[in-house]
Design a protein around this motif. Sequence first.
Motif, PDB file in Angstrom:
ATOM      1  N   SER A 155       0.882  -1.087  -0.002  1.00  0.00           N
ATOM      2  CA  SER A 155       0.102  -0.138   0.045  1.00  0.00           C
ATOM      3  C   SER A 155       0.807   1.362   0.009  1.00  0.00           C
ATOM      4  CB  SER A 155      -1.015   0.206   1.238  1.00  0.00           C
ATOM      5  OG  SER A 155      -0.144   0.190   2.352  1.00  0.00           O
ATOM      6  N   PRO A 156       0.379   2.332  -0.293  1.00  0.00           N
ATOM      7  CA  PRO A 156       1.317   3.717  -0.261  1.00  0.00           C
ATOM      8  C   PRO A 156       1.586   3.976   1.238  1.00  0.00           C
ATOM      9  CG  PRO A 156      -1.029   3.946  -1.439  1.00  0.00           C
ATOM     10  CD  PRO A 156      -0.870   2.547  -0.845  1.00  0.00           C
ATOM     11  N   GLU A 157       0.986   3.447   2.033  1.00  0.00           N
ATOM     12  CA  GLU A 157       1.485   3.744   3.428  1.00  0.00           C
ATOM     13  C   GLU A 157       2.578   2.353   3.789  1.00  0.00           C
ATOM     14  OE1 GLU A 157      -2.533   5.043   2.732  1.00  0.00           O
ATOM     15  OE2 GLU A 157      -1.887   2.896   2.930  1.00  0.00           O
ATOM     16  N   GLY A 158       3.043   1.583   2.777  1.00  0.00           N
ATOM     17  CA  GLY A 158       4.282   1.012   3.224  1.00  0.00           C
ATOM     18  C   GLY A 158       3.968  -0.330   3.953  1.00  0.00           C
ATOM     19  N   ARG A 159       2.701  -1.039   3.620  1.00  0.00           N
ATOM     20  CA  ARG A 159       2.579  -2.391   4.426  1.00  0.00           C
ATOM     21  C   ARG A 159       1.677  -3.259   3.316  1.00  0.00           C
ATOM     22  NH1 ARG A 159      -0.940   1.204   7.369  1.00  0.00           N
ATOM     23  NH2 ARG A 159      -3.177   0.606   6.945  1.00  0.00           N
ATOM     24  N   PHE A 160       1.578  -4.613   3.612  1.00  0.00           N
ATOM     25  CA  PHE A 160       0.816  -5.547   2.926  1.00  0.00           C
ATOM     26  C   PHE A 160      -0.250  -6.040   3.934  1.00  0.00           C
ATOM     27  CE2 PHE A 160       5.026  -6.405   0.933  1.00  0.00           C
ATOM     28  CZ  PHE A 160       4.625  -6.330  -0.292  1.00  0.00           C
ATOM     29  N   GLU A 161      -1.452  -6.126   3.463  1.00  0.00           N
ATOM     30  CA  GLU A 161      -2.504  -6.613   4.076  1.00  0.00           C
ATOM     31  C   GLU A 161      -2.532  -8.125   3.864  1.00  0.00           C
ATOM     32  OE1 GLU A 161      -4.671  -5.057   6.182  1.00  0.00           O
ATOM     33  OE2 GLU A 161      -3.681  -3.150   5.766  1.00  0.00           O
ATOM     34  N   PHE A 162      -2.041  -8.954   4.684  1.00  0.00           N
ATOM     35  CA  PHE A 162      -1.977 -10.386   4.298  1.00  0.00           C
ATOM     36  C   PHE A 162      -3.012 -11.464   4.889  1.00  0.00           C
ATOM     37  CE2 PHE A 162       0.248 -14.689   4.280  1.00  0.00           C
ATOM     38  CZ  PHE A 162       1.003 -14.673   3.141  1.00  0.00           C
ATOM     39  N   ASP A 165      -5.873 -18.405   4.960  1.00  0.00           N
ATOM     40  CA  ASP A 165      -7.140 -19.129   4.616  1.00  0.00           C
ATOM     41  C   ASP A 165      -8.170 -18.796   5.761  1.00  0.00           C
ATOM     42  OD1 ASP A 165      -5.811 -19.794   2.473  1.00  0.00           O
ATOM     43  OD2 ASP A 165      -5.079 -21.887   3.097  1.00  0.00           O
ATOM     44  N   SER A 166      -7.673 -18.868   6.925  1.00  0.00           N
ATOM     45  CA  SER A 166      -8.710 -18.842   8.037  1.00  0.00           C
ATOM     46  C   SER A 166      -9.417 -17.483   8.272  1.00  0.00           C
ATOM     47  CB  SER A 166      -7.901 -19.017   9.540  1.00  0.00           C
ATOM     48  OG  SER A 166      -7.062 -17.741   9.735  1.00  0.00           O
ATOM     49  N   GLY A 167      -9.061 -16.685   7.479  1.00  0.00           N
ATOM     50  CA  GLY A 167      -9.784 -15.249   7.432  1.00  0.00           C
ATOM     51  C   GLY A 167      -8.910 -14.166   8.123  1.00  0.00           C
ATOM     52  N   ARG A 168      -7.986 -14.569   8.990  1.00  0.00           N
ATOM     53  CA  ARG A 168      -7.086 -13.608   9.761  1.00  0.00           C
ATOM     54  C   ARG A 168      -6.389 -12.930   8.849  1.00  0.00           C
ATOM     55  NH1 ARG A 168      -3.015 -16.578  11.888  1.00  0.00           N
ATOM     56  NH2 ARG A 168      -1.198 -15.139  11.392  1.00  0.00           N
ATOM     57  N   VAL A 169      -6.154 -11.488   9.039  1.00  0.00           N
ATOM     58  CA  VAL A 169      -5.530 -10.711   8.182  1.00  0.00           C
ATOM     59  C   VAL A 169      -4.193  -9.902   9.131  1.00  0.00           C
ATOM     60  CG1 VAL A 169      -5.427  -8.489   6.928  1.00  0.00           C
ATOM     61  CG2 VAL A 169      -7.503 -10.024   6.961  1.00  0.00           C
ATOM     62  N   ALA A 470      10.650  -6.758  12.450  1.00  0.00           N
ATOM     63  CA  ALA A 470       8.986  -6.473  12.445  1.00  0.00           C
ATOM     64  C   ALA A 470       8.267  -7.179  11.416  1.00  0.00           C
ATOM     65  CB  ALA A 470       8.943  -4.898  12.257  1.00  0.00           C
ATOM     66  N   VAL A 471       8.985  -7.380  10.210  1.00  0.00           N
ATOM     67  CA  VAL A 471       8.504  -8.268   9.215  1.00  0.00           C
ATOM     68  C   VAL A 471       8.423  -9.590   9.527  1.00  0.00           C
ATOM     69  CG1 VAL A 471       8.619  -9.306   6.728  1.00  0.00           C
ATOM     70  CG2 VAL A 471       9.176  -6.727   7.318  1.00  0.00           C
ATOM     71  N   LYS A 472       9.264 -10.115  10.406  1.00  0.00           N
ATOM     72  CA  LYS A 472       9.535 -11.616  10.721  1.00  0.00           C
ATOM     73  C   LYS A 472       8.481 -11.863  11.697  1.00  0.00           C
ATOM     74  CE  LYS A 472      11.742 -15.398  12.091  1.00  0.00           C
ATOM     75  NZ  LYS A 472      11.739 -16.841  11.200  1.00  0.00           N
ATOM     76  N   ARG A 473       8.301 -10.785  12.760  1.00  0.00           N
ATOM     77  CA  ARG A 473       7.196 -10.840  13.739  1.00  0.00           C
ATOM     78  C   ARG A 473       5.851 -10.926  13.265  1.00  0.00           C
ATOM     79  NH1 ARG A 473      10.876  -7.402  16.780  1.00  0.00           N
ATOM     80  NH2 ARG A 473       9.675  -5.374  15.945  1.00  0.00           N
ATOM     81  N   ALA A 474       5.763 -10.232  12.231  1.00  0.00           N
ATOM     82  CA  ALA A 474       4.213 -10.027  11.569  1.00  0.00           C
ATOM     83  C   ALA A 474       3.781 -11.502  11.020  1.00  0.00           C
ATOM     84  CB  ALA A 474       4.204  -8.939  10.649  1.00  0.00           C
ATOM     85  N   LEU A 475       4.802 -11.979  10.350  1.00  0.00           N
ATOM     86  CA  LEU A 475       4.422 -13.323   9.610  1.00  0.00           C
ATOM     87  C   LEU A 475       4.973 -14.595  10.459  1.00  0.00           C
ATOM     88  CD1 LEU A 475       5.646 -12.253   6.119  1.00  0.00           C
ATOM     89  CD2 LEU A 475       3.419 -12.880   6.639  1.00  0.00           C
ATOM     90  N   ASP A 476       5.898 -14.527  11.406  1.00  0.00           N
ATOM     91  CA  ASP A 476       6.348 -15.620  12.147  1.00  0.00           C
ATOM     92  C   ASP A 476       6.539 -15.326  13.674  1.00  0.00           C
ATOM     93  OD1 ASP A 476       7.354 -18.246  13.002  1.00  0.00           O
ATOM     94  OD2 ASP A 476       9.218 -17.817  11.887  1.00  0.00           O
ATOM     95  N   PRO A 477       5.177 -14.922  14.540  1.00  0.00           N
ATOM     96  CA  PRO A 477       5.539 -14.455  15.664  1.00  0.00           C
ATOM     97  C   PRO A 477       6.340 -15.503  16.819  1.00  0.00           C
ATOM     98  CG  PRO A 477       3.349 -14.961  15.323  1.00  0.00           C
ATOM     99  CD  PRO A 477       3.961 -14.977  14.086  1.00  0.00           C
ATOM    100  N   ASP A 478       6.269 -16.491  16.379  1.00  0.00           N
ATOM    101  CA  ASP A 478       6.968 -17.424  17.502  1.00  0.00           C
ATOM    102  C   ASP A 478       8.354 -17.986  16.807  1.00  0.00           C
ATOM    103  OD1 ASP A 478       4.701 -17.532  19.124  1.00  0.00           O
ATOM    104  OD2 ASP A 478       3.843 -19.390  17.402  1.00  0.00           O
ATOM    105  N   TRP A 479       8.774 -17.174  15.996  1.00  0.00           N
ATOM    106  CA  TRP A 479      10.162 -17.368  15.485  1.00  0.00           C
ATOM    107  C   TRP A 479      10.418 -18.752  15.217  1.00  0.00           C
ATOM    108  CZ3 TRP A 479      10.923 -12.400  15.762  1.00  0.00           C
ATOM    109  CH2 TRP A 479      12.031 -11.915  15.200  1.00  0.00           C
ATOM    110  N   LYS A 480       9.442 -19.650  14.455  1.00  0.00           N
ATOM    111  CA  LYS A 480       9.508 -21.041  14.303  1.00  0.00           C
ATOM    112  C   LYS A 480      10.476 -21.475  12.936  1.00  0.00           C
ATOM    113  CE  LYS A 480       5.797 -23.494  14.479  1.00  0.00           C
ATOM    114  NZ  LYS A 480       4.346 -24.208  14.272  1.00  0.00           N
TER     115      LYS A 480
END
Length: 490
Positions: A155-162, A165-169, A470-480
């Motif tokens: 987005s112009p604000e500099g983020r992805f809305e990801f 499948d569960s509907g979580r964004v 911050a990118v890592k935490r957004a997609l992989d919060p448990d550092w798996k």
Amino acid sequence: MLQSFLSDAAHVPGGTASGVVFPKSAGEVAALVRSARRVLPIGAQSSLTGGATPRGDLLISTRALTEISLLPGSLVRVGAGVRLAELRRVLAIDAMYYPPIPTYDGAFVGGTIATNAAGAATFKYGSTRPWVEALTVVLADGSLAEIRRGAVTASPEGRFEFEYDSGRVDRVPVPTYSMPDVAKLSAGYYAKPGMDLIDLFIGSEGTLGIVTSAILRVIALPRRLVALVPFDSDHQAVVLTAALRRAARSSWRGEGHVDVSAIEFMDGRALALVPDEAFIRAGVERPGRDSGLLLVQIELAGDDDQVLQEMSAVLQACGIESDPQVALPDDDRGAARLFELREAVPSSLNAMIAAAKLRVHPDLQKTAGDFVVPFERLEESLTMYRDVFARFGLEHALWGHVSDGNMHPNLVPRSMDDVHRAKEALLEMARVVGAMHGAPLAEHGVGRSALKQQMLRELYGEKGIEEMRAVKRALDPDWKLAAGVLFPSP
């Protein structure tokens, strides 16, 4: 069996794993990720950065993901576990070609995507990134994502809305650091305003998701001439490379026939490590310590004689007095022997290091740079690499992809003290490369190498590393996924 998976090509000691599994589908990968506490995806384990050396992880090998299927529109669907050599062989049956194959064709497709790998032909074709049209990725929660180029942009604000499948964004921020403008780059998360989502995963080294398959662009297989050209000095090698680059660009405009796709550099110090048999098979003499060889690949679209005449004129204008060793398009064996000589350079040093690990110290390891500079700074950088090694009192060898400014200054180690001093030398080189508007992380990635992680930190600053976190935490919060790769785990 597990023991054989506890190190990669960097030979970093101390690898441990809770086990190794060989899933045969993306669904199986997803199930394993859901059930595991920490995983490390691995392919051929040809990493030179320790990125495929486990630290207690469950190893998810992609070697059973081996689908290859041609698709309409010059595309091919490829499993992450397909070796590049096999992809090349299958495509050649239909006279097709995947250009950004790195020098080591035993690597797996998934690994080359994970590192945005590049190779000899980057000068003409670029790195892996622009050739990837779609990815199937298993995310940290075990969900599957099908990501197509052009479908989702920041987005112009500099983020992805990801959206899962569960509907979580999830809102995934795009880092704000500026990436060096160089021919190839494998230095953490890609970041540009308005960037494509697929580019976030390419080059992320398995830390954001596990690539299980990809759709890649391919082209018609070109006819190719290969020439091994001797040079007398670094200066002559750079002058000749510059002339061949100019000739190539003229050919792309339809103003000549010397369509160079790649030029590789091997100095006399590197070639001194190679056994005599490799020179005998290639039909060339071993050059002196201050001399070397260029391996030139030229694509042919028409009259072979015309190409040879134009190439000969370029060589003469650059003061090359010895005749090159040439393998014409029909001479597959001759070309193979020239490529074998090139491959003998790193493999000879690796063999020497393996022997030294047994004789000198088990922690002795390959210590080398992966630096890229703008081409106009290339000769200056070669002088700098040699001067820094000399100041630190270190034996060295230089080789690399000279046509795009990417060189590999390598330590030739005699002791563990050499290794320690070489790391300091490489850090100094990396800082000078940065001042030249280059990058210290060109094509091999960062992995778990403390040295390369420091280079990444100095390239983008602490703020840049925190933006990656911050990118890592957004997609992989448990550092798996691949914890400790690119930057240390929390």
